[in-house]
Every structure is written in C-alpha cells, then in structure tokens.
Motif scaffolding. Sequence first.
Motif, PDB file in Angstrom:
ATOM      1  N   GLN A  25      16.737   0.321   0.591  1.00 53.81           N
ATOM      2  CA  GLN A  25      15.769   0.620  -0.453  1.00 53.81           C
ATOM      3  C   GLN A  25      15.017   1.897  -0.097  1.00 53.81           C
ATOM      4  OE1 GLN A  25      14.975  -0.721  -3.434  1.00 53.81           O
ATOM      5  NE2 GLN A  25      16.704  -2.132  -3.257  1.00 53.81           N
ATOM      6  N   HIS A  26      14.609   2.637  -1.127  1.00 53.43           N
ATOM      7  CA  HIS A  26      13.839   3.851  -0.905  1.00 53.43           C
ATOM      8  C   HIS A  26      12.446   3.515  -0.355  1.00 53.43           C
ATOM      9  CE1 HIS A  26      16.719   5.662  -3.856  1.00 53.43           C
ATOM     10  NE2 HIS A  26      16.611   6.654  -2.989  1.00 53.43           N
ATOM     11  N   THR A  27      11.849   4.490   0.297  1.00 53.81           N
ATOM     12  CA  THR A  27      10.487   4.333   0.802  1.00 53.81           C
ATOM     13  C   THR A  27       9.498   4.938  -0.197  1.00 53.81           C
ATOM     14  OG1 THR A  27      10.665   6.410   1.997  1.00 53.81           O
ATOM     15  CG2 THR A  27      11.258   4.407   3.187  1.00 53.81           C
ATOM     16  N   ASN A  28       8.217   4.898   0.150  1.00 52.22           N
ATOM     17  CA  ASN A  28       7.121   5.486  -0.642  1.00 52.22           C
ATOM     18  C   ASN A  28       6.885   4.770  -1.964  1.00 52.22           C
ATOM     19  OD1 ASN A  28       6.762   7.550   1.311  1.00 52.22           O
ATOM     20  ND2 ASN A  28       8.425   8.709   0.384  1.00 52.22           N
ATOM     21  N   LYS A  29       7.024   3.459  -1.980  1.00 51.98           N
ATOM     22  CA  LYS A  29       6.793   2.703  -3.203  1.00 51.98           C
ATOM     23  C   LYS A  29       5.783   1.574  -2.967  1.00 51.98           C
ATOM     24  CE  LYS A  29       8.257   2.361  -7.568  1.00 51.98           C
ATOM     25  NZ  LYS A  29       7.932   1.058  -7.978  1.00 51.98           N
ATOM     26  N   ARG A  30       4.880   1.720  -1.988  1.00 46.53           N
ATOM     27  CA  ARG A  30       3.975   0.637  -1.625  1.00 46.53           C
ATOM     28  C   ARG A  30       2.537   0.851  -2.095  1.00 46.53           C
ATOM     29  NH1 ARG A  30       6.818  -3.865  -0.798  1.00 46.53           N
ATOM     30  NH2 ARG A  30       8.460  -3.517   0.706  1.00 46.53           N
TER      31      ARG A  30
END
Length: 65
Positions: A25-30
């Motif tokens: 999964q991609h990061t920077n989605k929190r």
Amino acid sequence: MPKIKTHSGAKKRFSVTGSGKVKFQHTNKRHRLTQKDHKRKRILRGAAYADDTNINNVKALIPYK
C-alpha cells in the motif's frame, strides 16, 4: 536447514501475489489529509507493486508468504 525468521516489519507491509509480484500500500495517507490534493489522495488509495530491482530483497524478508 534451519528455519529463517520472517522480518516483522515486512510481513505487515508486503504480500506476494500468485504470480510472484510483491504488493504493498502507498504511504502518506494517515494524517494531514486536508492539505493534500484530491488527486494525490485518490492515487494513494490503490495498491502498488514493487519494482523488479527490489523484489528479491523483499522476498528474502518474507520467505514463507
């Protein structure tokens, strides 16, 4: 031969597909999502596949998955 321990961080982040690709999964989605562009968040929503140059390294970390 002795068993190889699975890397704890890698087993949570990567999975191997039936065809042998490494999916993640991609990061920077929190957090701090209000200032990120809608297009950027939409792209980050989907899964991605590891590059061919990194597949062997990731598979060594998760030998039994």
